[in-house]
Design a protein around this motif. Sequence first.
Motif, short mmCIF file in Angstrom:
data_model
loop_
_atom_site.label_atom_id
_atom_site.label_comp_id
_atom_site.label_asym_id
_atom_site.label_seq_id
_atom_site.Cartn_x
_atom_site.Cartn_y
_atom_site.Cartn_z
N GLU A 180 0.80 -1.22 0.00
CA GLU A 180 0.00 0.00 0.00
C GLU A 180 0.84 1.27 0.00
OE1 GLU A 180 -2.69 -0.22 3.25
OE2 GLU A 180 -3.77 -1.97 2.49
N ALA A 181 1.85 1.33 0.86
CA ALA A 181 2.54 2.60 1.09
C ALA A 181 3.59 2.86 0.01
CB ALA A 181 3.21 2.58 2.46
N TRP A 182 3.72 4.14 -0.38
CA TRP A 182 4.83 4.58 -1.21
C TRP A 182 6.05 4.74 -0.32
CZ3 TRP A 182 5.52 5.03 -6.35
CH2 TRP A 182 4.38 5.00 -7.17
N ARG A 183 7.20 4.34 -0.80
CA ARG A 183 8.47 4.54 -0.10
C ARG A 183 9.40 5.32 -1.02
NH1 ARG A 183 6.86 -0.50 -1.50
NH2 ARG A 183 8.92 -1.49 -1.43
N PHE A 184 10.09 6.30 -0.46
CA PHE A 184 10.96 7.19 -1.25
C PHE A 184 12.35 7.20 -0.66
CE2 PHE A 184 6.62 8.81 -1.35
CZ PHE A 184 6.39 9.00 -2.70
N GLN A 185 13.34 7.47 -1.53
CA GLN A 185 14.68 7.75 -1.05
C GLN A 185 15.39 8.71 -2.00
OE1 GLN A 185 16.37 3.71 -0.94
NE2 GLN A 185 17.81 4.33 -2.56
N LEU A 186 16.17 9.60 -1.41
CA LEU A 186 16.96 10.58 -2.15
C LEU A 186 18.41 10.48 -1.71
CD1 LEU A 186 14.69 13.77 -2.03
CD2 LEU A 186 15.12 12.31 -4.01
N THR A 187 19.31 10.53 -2.69
CA THR A 187 20.74 10.39 -2.41
C THR A 187 21.53 11.47 -3.13
OG1 THR A 187 20.47 7.98 -2.24
CG2 THR A 187 22.73 8.83 -2.43
N PRO A 188 21.87 12.58 -2.47
CA PRO A 188 22.88 13.48 -3.04
C PRO A 188 24.25 12.82 -2.89
CG PRO A 188 22.16 14.27 -0.90
CD PRO A 188 21.33 13.07 -1.20
N TYR A 189 25.08 12.95 -3.94
CA TYR A 189 26.36 12.26 -3.88
C TYR A 189 27.45 13.06 -4.59
CZ TYR A 189 25.10 10.64 -8.64
OH TYR A 189 24.73 10.59 -9.96
N VAL A 190 28.66 12.67 -4.33
CA VAL A 190 29.85 13.25 -4.98
C VAL A 190 30.44 12.17 -5.88
CG1 VAL A 190 32.15 14.20 -4.62
CG2 VAL A 190 30.30 14.76 -3.02
N TRP A 191 30.74 12.56 -7.12
CA TRP A 191 31.36 11.64 -8.09
C TRP A 191 32.73 12.18 -8.46
CZ3 TRP A 191 29.57 10.78 -13.84
CH2 TRP A 191 30.25 9.67 -14.36
N MET A 192 33.77 11.50 -8.04
CA MET A 192 35.15 11.95 -8.28
C MET A 192 35.69 11.29 -9.55
SD MET A 192 36.21 11.76 -4.26
CE MET A 192 35.02 10.42 -3.96
N ALA A 193 35.15 11.72 -10.68
CA ALA A 193 35.39 11.02 -11.94
C ALA A 193 36.56 11.61 -12.72
CB ALA A 193 34.13 11.06 -12.81
N GLY A 194 37.35 10.75 -13.30
CA GLY A 194 38.27 11.13 -14.35
C GLY A 194 37.61 10.81 -15.69
N LEU A 195 38.25 11.22 -16.78
CA LEU A 195 37.66 10.94 -18.10
C LEU A 195 38.76 10.68 -19.12
CD1 LEU A 195 37.85 13.58 -20.25
CD2 LEU A 195 36.23 14.52 -18.62
N ALA A 196 38.38 9.93 -20.15
CA ALA A 196 39.29 9.64 -21.25
C ALA A 196 38.46 9.36 -22.49
CB ALA A 196 40.19 8.46 -20.92
#
Length: 249
Positions: free
Chosen positions: A30-46
Motif C-alpha cells: 500500500e505505502a509509497w516509499r521514497f529515497q533521495l541520495t545526493p552524492y559526490v562523483w570523483m570522476a576522471g575521463l578519457a
Amino acid sequence: MRRLRSFSAIIGIIAAGLALPINADDINEEAWRFQLTPYVWMAGLAGDVRPLENAPTVSTSRSFSSILDDLDGAFFMTGTARQDRLVLFGDISWASLSQASTLPFGIVANSKLRQRFITAAAGYQVMTTPTQQLDLLAGARAWQIDTDINIPALGIDVAKTKQWVDPIVAARLRSLWAPNWSTLLHADIGGLDMSKKNTWQVVATLNYQFSDTLYLSGGYRHLSVKRDETDSLIDIEMGGPIAGITWRF
C-alpha cells in the motif's frame, strides 16, 4: 562492440538472481516509499572529442584532480519511489568546467563545457528474498552538452549545444550482508545505434545503515557515452569513486 558485449554479460549476471525464490511477505503493497541520495562523483575521463564539423578530433585523458582545477560547479542526485513492486528511478548529473590555454604566438583561448544528463526509468521488482531484491527497468537518459570557445585575438567566439535522448534498460540488485551492511549494483545500457550512438554505465556501492532513515554509501561509478555524427564526435569514458548520503522516507 567488445565493451558492449562485456557489459551485457554483467546484466546477465544480475538477472541470474531470478533463480532465487520470491518472498511476497517482505513487500508493503500500500505505502509509497521514497529515497533521495545526493552524492559526490570523483570522476576522471578519457576518450575522443570533435566538438565542431571539420574540426580535428582531440584525444584526452584527465584525472579527477586535474579536472578539479577547472571545475566551476557540479551537482549529483539520485532517487527512487516504490509502491508494492512498482519502481520509479531518477538520476540528475550536472557539471561545468572552464579552461584557459595558450596557443602558439601567445594567443589565449578560453573554453567552457557544461554537461547535463537526466536519467528516468520505471520498472518492476521481479525478485525479493530476505537478503536480495532485483529490479528490472526501462526508460531514457537525456543529454545536453554546451561548448563555448572564445579566442579574442582571432575574433573567434563559437557556442554549440548538443541535445539528445537515449532509451535505456536497467537492472538494480540490492543485497543485505549483515544487519547494517548492504550492497547495490546498478547496470544500464541503451542507445539508438549500438555502433555509433550508445551509452552504458555500472554503479556499485557499499552501504551502511545509521538509522531507519539514513544511510552512508561509498563505491564506484563508470559511465560511457558515444555519439558519432557528421558534425561532431563524443566518445568518452568517465569513471571514479562515489560517496553519498541516502534519506529514506
